[in-house]
Design an enzyme around this catalytic site. Structure first.
Site, PDB file in Angstrom:
ATOM      1  N   CYS A 166      63.834  19.256  61.044  1.00 19.21           N
ATOM      2  CA  CYS A 166      65.468  19.184  60.949  1.00 19.21           C
ATOM      3  C   CYS A 166      66.059  18.170  60.299  1.00 19.21           C
ATOM      4  O   CYS A 166      66.661  17.899  59.255  1.00 19.21           O
ATOM      5  CB  CYS A 166      66.260  20.008  61.859  1.00 19.21           C
TER       6      CYS A 166
ATOM      7  N   HIS B 130      69.876  19.604  66.945  1.00 16.47           N
ATOM      8  CA  HIS B 130      69.495  19.977  65.571  1.00 16.47           C
ATOM      9  C   HIS B 130      70.486  19.521  64.288  1.00 16.47           C
ATOM     10  O   HIS B 130      71.677  19.734  64.797  1.00 16.47           O
ATOM     11  CB  HIS B 130      69.354  21.346  65.522  1.00 16.47           C
TER      12      HIS B 130
ATOM     13  N   ASP C 299      70.767  25.368  55.795  1.00 17.46           N
ATOM     14  CA  ASP C 299      69.907  24.995  56.626  1.00 17.46           C
ATOM     15  C   ASP C 299      68.269  25.150  56.170  1.00 17.46           C
ATOM     16  O   ASP C 299      67.866  26.290  56.124  1.00 17.46           O
ATOM     17  CB  ASP C 299      69.942  25.527  58.156  1.00 17.46           C
TER      18      ASP C 299
END
Length: 247
Positions: free
Chosen positions: A63, A103, A118
């Site tokens: 991420c 995250h 995302d």
């Protein structure tokens, strides 16, 4: 050096691509993977280093890398982008979540609306979600919803077992460097899921392909095939064939 045109070519996106098109193109071109961690190659949250890895060397990442670099592309294309911190659900149903900065995800302003973007959550939503919408939002046949959670939000995803929490989202604006500590933690801690097993996964136009320890899993709609991957040579061939990844 960052080059938006080369990045667009990497994700096979047209010059006039919308935010939704860019999001989906990225997920279908750049895998979510943690292979460098298992090769003891340090991951630095530096845009030039991330560009070299993802665009020049045609790798993927997790991420902090993928959303960190994607935010740079979106900014270059005129979007207003704000990094956000999220705490990933430890168990989808028991209400426990990881720590802050667990995250990295993005708030993107487009067309007078704020969107949750995302491209670094593995099997996540394929197109952005409206941040101000509290009803069900369907993306590529799967339902999601954002629910109020104090000053933040909870992201939920529908599944065969019912609604499952994905992560708790803080709406406090962050910067990429704020995630340095947790990025190091996930590379080094034996408690991190990223140090425990290798993973490479990517969305496809018909579903998803995932290389995990010992197996290659290919899903197309409701059809699922699992192929045994017994040795490192077979694993390297699968990485090259299905993900374009050469280590």
């Amino acid at each position: 050096m960052f080059d938006a045109a080369r990045y667009m070519e990497r994700i096979q996106a047209p010059a006039d691509a919308s935010l939704a098109t860019l999001h989906r193109a990225h997920l279908e071109s750049v895998p979510f993977e943690n292979l460098d961690i298992h090769l003891s190659r340090p991951i630095r949250l530096d845009t030039d280093a991330l560009f070299d890895k993802v665009v020049t060397r045609r790798r993927g990442g997790f991420c902090y890398e993928l959303n960190g670099l994607f935010s740079r592309l979106l900014t270059a294309r005129g979007y207003r982008v704000t990094p956000l911190s999220a705490r990933v659900a430890s168990d989808a149903r028991d209400g426990t979540f990881g720590p802050e900065f667990d995250h990295l995800t993005l708030q993107v302003e487009d067309g007078g609306e704020k969107w949750l973007v995302d491209v670094g959550f593995g099997e996540g939503f394929l197109e952005p979600l409206r941040l101000d919408e509290r009803g069900v939002q369907t993306r590529a046949g799967r339902d999601y919803r954002l629910a109020a959670d104090g000053a933040g939000l909870l992201l939920w995803r529908d599944s065969e077992q019912g609604w499952e929490a994905q992560y708790a989202l803080s709406l406090v604006p962050r910067a990429l460097e704020d995630f340095t500590g947790m990025c190091h933690h996930h590379q080094t801690s034996p408690e991190s899921i990223f140090t425990q097993r290798r993973l490479c996964t990517k969305a496809t136009p018909k579903g998803r392909v995932t290389l995990k320890e010992g197996a290659l899993v290919i899903t197309e709609g409701k059809e699922r095939r699992e192929l045994t991957v017994l040795d490192e040579d077979s694993r390297r061939r699968a990485l090259a064939e299905y993900f374009g990844v050469v280590l």
